[in-house]
Scaffold this active site. Structure first.
Site, PDB file in Angstrom:
ATOM      1  N   GLY A   1      -7.754   8.813  -6.314  1.00 50.50           N
ATOM      2  CA  GLY A   1      -8.933   9.671  -6.237  1.00 50.50           C
ATOM      3  C   GLY A   1     -10.136   8.941  -5.658  1.00 50.50           C
ATOM      4  O   GLY A   1      -9.999   7.878  -5.057  1.00 50.50           O
TER       5      GLY A   1
ATOM      6  N   HIS B   1     -11.865   8.972   0.264  1.00 55.01           N
ATOM      7  CA  HIS B   1     -12.733   8.615   1.394  1.00 55.01           C
ATOM      8  C   HIS B   1     -11.926   8.776   2.677  1.00 55.01           C
ATOM      9  O   HIS B   1     -10.776   9.238   2.655  1.00 55.01           O
ATOM     10  CB  HIS B   1     -13.257   7.182   1.222  1.00 55.01           C
ATOM     11  CG  HIS B   1     -12.174   6.172   0.924  1.00 55.01           C
ATOM     12  ND1 HIS B   1     -11.185   5.860   1.834  1.00 55.01           N
ATOM     13  CD2 HIS B   1     -11.909   5.440  -0.181  1.00 55.01           C
ATOM     14  CE1 HIS B   1     -10.379   4.966   1.314  1.00 55.01           C
ATOM     15  NE2 HIS B   1     -10.779   4.690   0.084  1.00 55.01           N
TER      16      HIS B   1
ATOM     17  N   HIS C   1      -8.231   7.665   2.763  1.00 54.37           N
ATOM     18  CA  HIS C   1      -7.289   8.617   2.155  1.00 54.37           C
ATOM     19  C   HIS C   1      -7.073   9.813   3.072  1.00 54.37           C
ATOM     20  O   HIS C   1      -5.943  10.288   3.235  1.00 54.37           O
ATOM     21  CB  HIS C   1      -7.829   9.123   0.814  1.00 54.37           C
ATOM     22  CG  HIS C   1      -8.033   8.072  -0.231  1.00 54.37           C
ATOM     23  ND1 HIS C   1      -9.276   7.738  -0.717  1.00 54.37           N
ATOM     24  CD2 HIS C   1      -7.150   7.285  -0.891  1.00 54.37           C
ATOM     25  CE1 HIS C   1      -9.155   6.795  -1.645  1.00 54.37           C
ATOM     26  NE2 HIS C   1      -7.870   6.492  -1.755  1.00 54.37           N
TER      27      HIS C   1
ATOM     28  N   GLN D   1      -1.923  -0.436 -13.877  1.00 55.62           N
ATOM     29  CA  GLN D   1      -2.096  -1.402 -12.785  1.00 55.62           C
ATOM     30  C   GLN D   1      -3.437  -2.137 -12.877  1.00 55.62           C
ATOM     31  O   GLN D   1      -3.785  -2.908 -11.985  1.00 55.62           O
ATOM     32  CB  GLN D   1      -1.909  -0.740 -11.426  1.00 55.62           C
ATOM     33  CG  GLN D   1      -2.990   0.228 -11.007  1.00 55.62           C
ATOM     34  CD  GLN D   1      -2.593   0.980  -9.756  1.00 55.62           C
ATOM     35  OE1 GLN D   1      -1.691   1.804  -9.769  1.00 55.62           O
ATOM     36  NE2 GLN D   1      -3.276   0.703  -8.634  1.00 55.62           N
TER      37      GLN D   1
ATOM     38  N   GLN E   1       0.851  -4.356  -1.305  1.00 62.61           N
ATOM     39  CA  GLN E   1       1.387  -3.176  -2.015  1.00 62.61           C
ATOM     40  C   GLN E   1       2.390  -2.421  -1.146  1.00 62.61           C
ATOM     41  O   GLN E   1       3.456  -2.002  -1.606  1.00 62.61           O
ATOM     42  CB  GLN E   1       0.223  -2.256  -2.398  1.00 62.61           C
ATOM     43  CG  GLN E   1       0.639  -0.884  -2.886  1.00 62.61           C
ATOM     44  CD  GLN E   1      -0.557  -0.055  -3.317  1.00 62.61           C
ATOM     45  OE1 GLN E   1      -1.102  -0.274  -4.376  1.00 62.61           O
ATOM     46  NE2 GLN E   1      -0.965   0.904  -2.498  1.00 62.61           N
TER      47      GLN E   1
ATOM     48  N   SER F   1     -12.697   3.031  -2.345  1.00 59.58           N
ATOM     49  CA  SER F   1     -13.377   3.791  -3.408  1.00 59.58           C
ATOM     50  C   SER F   1     -14.413   2.920  -4.102  1.00 59.58           C
ATOM     51  O   SER F   1     -15.408   3.417  -4.620  1.00 59.58           O
ATOM     52  CB  SER F   1     -12.353   4.271  -4.442  1.00 59.58           C
ATOM     53  OG  SER F   1     -11.388   5.087  -3.814  1.00 59.58           O
TER      54      SER F   1
HETATM   55  P1  AMP Z   1      -6.135   4.027  -3.732  1.00 62.44           P
HETATM   56  O1  AMP Z   1      -6.701   5.372  -4.058  1.00 62.44           O
HETATM   57  O2  AMP Z   1      -7.178   2.980  -3.488  1.00 62.44           O
HETATM   58  O3  AMP Z   1      -5.051   3.594  -4.691  1.00 62.44           O
HETATM   59  O4  AMP Z   1      -5.405   4.179  -2.320  1.00 62.44           O
HETATM   60  C1  AMP Z   1      -4.454   5.184  -2.101  1.00 62.44           C
HETATM   61  C2  AMP Z   1      -3.828   4.962  -0.751  1.00 62.44           C
HETATM   62  O5  AMP Z   1      -4.836   4.999   0.253  1.00 62.44           O
HETATM   63  C3  AMP Z   1      -3.132   3.601  -0.617  1.00 62.44           C
HETATM   64  O6  AMP Z   1      -1.928   3.769   0.120  1.00 62.44           O
HETATM   65  C4  AMP Z   1      -4.139   2.789   0.143  1.00 62.44           C
HETATM   66  O7  AMP Z   1      -3.560   1.744   0.904  1.00 62.44           O
HETATM   67  C5  AMP Z   1      -4.729   3.842   1.059  1.00 62.44           C
HETATM   68  N1  AMP Z   1      -6.051   3.406   1.528  1.00 62.44           N
HETATM   69  C6  AMP Z   1      -7.107   3.035   0.781  1.00 62.44           C
HETATM   70  N2  AMP Z   1      -8.138   2.648   1.577  1.00 62.44           N
HETATM   71  C7  AMP Z   1      -7.711   2.789   2.859  1.00 62.44           C
HETATM   72  C8  AMP Z   1      -8.308   2.529   4.125  1.00 62.44           C
HETATM   73  N3  AMP Z   1      -9.536   2.070   4.258  1.00 62.44           N
HETATM   74  N4  AMP Z   1      -7.551   2.799   5.235  1.00 62.44           N
HETATM   75  C9  AMP Z   1      -6.277   3.260   5.134  1.00 62.44           C
HETATM   76  N5  AMP Z   1      -5.666   3.514   3.947  1.00 62.44           N
HETATM   77  C10 AMP Z   1      -6.371   3.284   2.829  1.00 62.44           C
END
Ligand code: AMP
Length: 286
Positions: A31, A34, A37, A61, A153, A186
């Site tokens: 969530g 941005h 996502h 996590q 990851q 985020s």
């Molecule tokens: P998170 O909500 O931070 O757990 O991220 C969810 C997914 O969005 C994960 O696969 C992240 O690698 C991807 N993600 C987060 N930030 C970015 C970004 N700046 N560019 C591309 N993918 C992102």
């Protein structure tokens, strides 16, 4: 767009699409959505008949002294972003739904999880692999989309999917950056204006190292020393790690002589930020 909190209804919605011959793309998130996502949802949109997004801040996590309690959350804005970027199914379960009393199982990937963020965040990747495996069972998508922003990851999830023969393809999406180069995150919203401008040094340092490699500098020790110095010149920061690693195995390199990734994690103000850039084979050979 349909929003589900319960497991069975969500599973049923995914299977309905597939029974009709449709392909489902899954985008797992925590969530506070941005542009990064959104790029994943858009990639899923292009390659799937139906796009499912999960919004779940996964407690397992986070370490005991990390920011689980303070992790940003804005469900209303997130649902609007999902709708605008073309999601069909959104899963927003509670912690009790995914981790009911008596939950006792953990999925652990060895090797790839040992260095980098794994060394600084004990147990983090066990939490990631366990929740991603659960989500892939609840939403049995044909393809799941992950960002290269979380490079370690991505490799860990690929390894889990291969090792456990999970019937899903994993797609990698490029890092989306703000105008000044800072990778969208985020957590960026917790930076003060001065910390926010300081944080741009992370990507600047990565890109200048990549340029130096392209110009023929291949000794990792020198490259890393320079990246660290550049980061610390911009202001107070606590560097967790800066490394140049093999792009597939994450093994530390001493010479940039193969496809590699420059990866870093640093704390600026209240935020632990991570970033990375690729160093491709041609660059490595030049
Ligand atoms: P998170 O909500 O931070 O757990 O991220 C969810 C997914 O969005 C994960 O696969 C992240 O690698 C991807 N993600 C987060 N930030 C970015 C970004 N700046 N560019 C591309 N993918 C992102």
């Amino acid at each position: 767009m349909k929003v589900f909190n319960e497991i069975e209804a969500c599973y049923g919605a995914v299977r309905d699409v597939q029974r009709r011959g449709g392909r489902v793309g899954l985008v797992p998130t925590m969530g506070a959505l941005h542009e990064g996502h959104v790029s994943l949802i858009e990639a899923a949109r292009r390659r799937s008949d139906s796009v499912a997004v999960t919004i779940f801040v996964n407690p397992t996590q986070f370490g005991p002294n990390e920011d689980f309690e303070k992790y940003p959350s804005d469900t209303e804005a997130d649902l609007a972003a999902c709708e605008a970027s073309g999601a069909d199914i959104v899963f927003t379960p509670s912690v009790e739904t995914l981790y009911p009393r008596g939950f006792e199982t953990t999925i652990h990937v060895s090797g790839l999880t040992e260095g980098l963020c794994g060394a600084h965040r004990p147990g983090h990747f066990d939490g990631v692999t366990t929740i991603v495996a659960k989500l892939l069972n609840i939403l049995p998508a044909d393809e799941a989309f992950f960002g290269e922003k979380d490079y370690q990851q991505l490799l860990v999830i690929r390894r889990m999917v291969r090792d456990l023969n999970l019937p899903v393809e994993i797609a990698a999406c490029p890092i989306v950056r703000e105008k000044d180069g800072l990778a969208c995150s985020s957590r960026n919203r917790y930076l003060s204006p001065s910390e926010r401008s300081q944080a741009a040094v992370l990507s600047r340092a990565l890109f200048s190292a990549r340029d130096r490699i392209a110009a023929g500098h291949k000794r990792v020790k020198e490259l890393v020393t320079r990246i660290r110095a550049e980061i610390l010149t911009a202001g107070p920061a606590k560097i967790d790690y800066v490394e140049i690693v093999d792009a597939e195995t994450l093994d530390s390199l001493t010479e940039v002589d193969r496809p590699a990734r420059i990866v870093l994690a640093a704390r600026i103000g209240p935020c632990r930020l991570i970033d990375n850039v690729d160093v491709n084979e041609d660059v490595g050979r030049s």
